[in-house]
Design a protein around this motif. Structure first.
Motif, short mmCIF file in Angstrom:
data_model
loop_
_atom_site.label_atom_id
_atom_site.label_comp_id
_atom_site.label_asym_id
_atom_site.label_seq_id
_atom_site.Cartn_x
_atom_site.Cartn_y
_atom_site.Cartn_z
N VAL A 231 68.50 26.42 25.54
CA VAL A 231 69.70 27.16 25.31
C VAL A 231 69.41 28.68 26.19
O VAL A 231 68.38 29.29 26.00
N CYS B 250 70.71 32.25 26.49
CA CYS B 250 71.25 33.26 25.86
C CYS B 250 71.75 34.23 26.80
O CYS B 250 70.76 35.31 27.31
N ALA C 169 75.06 29.89 26.75
CA ALA C 169 75.63 30.41 25.98
C ALA C 169 75.59 32.03 26.31
O ALA C 169 75.17 32.88 25.79
N GLY D 1 77.97 28.44 16.75
CA GLY D 1 76.99 27.93 16.01
C GLY D 1 77.33 26.55 15.78
O GLY D 1 76.42 25.64 15.74
N THR E 152 77.37 24.28 18.81
CA THR E 152 75.89 24.04 18.99
C THR E 152 75.15 22.89 18.09
O THR E 152 74.65 22.06 18.74
N PHE F 255 73.18 30.53 17.93
CA PHE F 255 72.60 29.43 18.48
C PHE F 255 71.16 30.13 18.54
O PHE F 255 70.40 29.18 19.34
N MET G 218 68.31 28.49 14.63
CA MET G 218 67.89 27.09 14.80
C MET G 218 66.54 27.02 14.07
O MET G 218 66.36 25.70 13.47
#
Length: 296
Positions: free
Chosen positions: A61, A63, A102, A193, A196, A224, A229
């Protein structure tokens, strides 16, 4: 053909055969071999552990690697970071890792793209714990868990502009992801979220790698991000050389910007998840910011 000649020919062909599927995935698979670093509260030295993650069961991911930032020094560091991050993403993608872009609050820029469609079309999956619902900065937010992690080791209460002299005006300066980061056709794109989690469950993904900015804020707090997570039960890891913080060295603890980032990395290693460097994926030297002239 005698034994000596057969051995010679096999020696010539073996490098070519290794690059094919002749031997099958069991011998030459695309596993990620990671050197995970963790810390125990109270111990000064970290612990290293070798781990093997199946690429097909892993997502990476990215960010909030935006095209601009309200803090000029933060924007410059993102531009420096982006090529190294893109190279790591490309290597992970080639190995079979799902790449999730993301860029929070600007996904509308990508409306109608295959990457947005891929994320929004994933079947709804029920998470094992409630997802974050507290709004902040255009998405939901996972606030610090005081019982689990206490307070961050840096004071970012001034929002962390590290420019010298007059501080930058806080504004929403971003409109899309940084153009230096490729978005491939098979990638996904979301800042949500639930979307994801849907993607991860659809593909049976248990391992989540985080990179991007900023560690003390979005990488930890987004829906995310690391906190969410981990709470969802995923195996989470941070690429520690491919991140940055919003930290003003004029604030406590009064260390330079990059030392401040290291303190937050150590915080993550103690309370949330292990870290590793991009070298584990690329085979190349870890990324270092140009202004980080500390001895190594």
């Amino acid at each position: 053909m005698n034994t000596t000649k057969r051995t010679f020919v096999l020696g010539l062909l073996l490098p070519l055969l290794i690059g094919t599927d002749l031997f099958g995935d069991d011998l030459f698979g695309d596993d990620l071999m990671l050197n995970l670093r963790t810390r125990t509260v109270g111990d000064r030295e970290p612990r290293l552990e070798e781990a093997t993650w199946k690429a097909e069961n892993t997502a990476l991911v990215i960010c909030d690697m935006w095209d601009d930032h309200w803090c000029k020094s933060a924007a410059r560091r993102v531009d420096q970071l982006a090529p190294a991050l893109n190279a790591t993403v490309a290597a992970a993608r080639q190995q079979g890792v799902l790449i999730i872009h993301a860029p929070s609050s600007v996904v509308k820029f990508y409306r109608g793209s295959p990457q947005r469609e891929l994320a929004s079309a994933a079947p709804l999956a029920k998470p094992p714990v409630p997802l974050s619902t507290s709004p902040r900065w255009g998405t939901t937010w996972c606030w610090p868990d005081a019982q689990r992690e206490g307070v961050l080791p840096i004071d970012d209460s001034d929002m962390g502009c590290s420019c010298s002299g007059e501080k930058c005006e806080i504004r929403e300066a971003w409109s899309r992801q940084n153009k230096l980061i490729e978005i491939a056709p098979e990638d996904a794109l979301t800042d949500d979220g639930q979307e994801t989690f849907n993607l991860l469950e659809q593909r049976g993904i248990d391992n989540v790698i985080l990179c991007g900015v900023h560690l003390n804020m979005c990488v930890l707090g987004r829906p995310f991000g690391i906190r969410q997570m981990v709470r969802l039960g995923k195996n989470v890891a941070l690429i520690r050389d491919l991140t940055d913080t919003m930290y003003n060295p004029e604030r406590p603890p009064g260390v330079d910007h990059f030392a401040g980032t290291d303190l937050v990395v150590e915080h993550v290693e103690k309370y949330w998840c292990p870290t590793f460097t991009s070298s584990d994926i690329t085979g190349h030297r870890a990324f270092v910011f140009a202004a980080d002239d500390r001895a190594r």
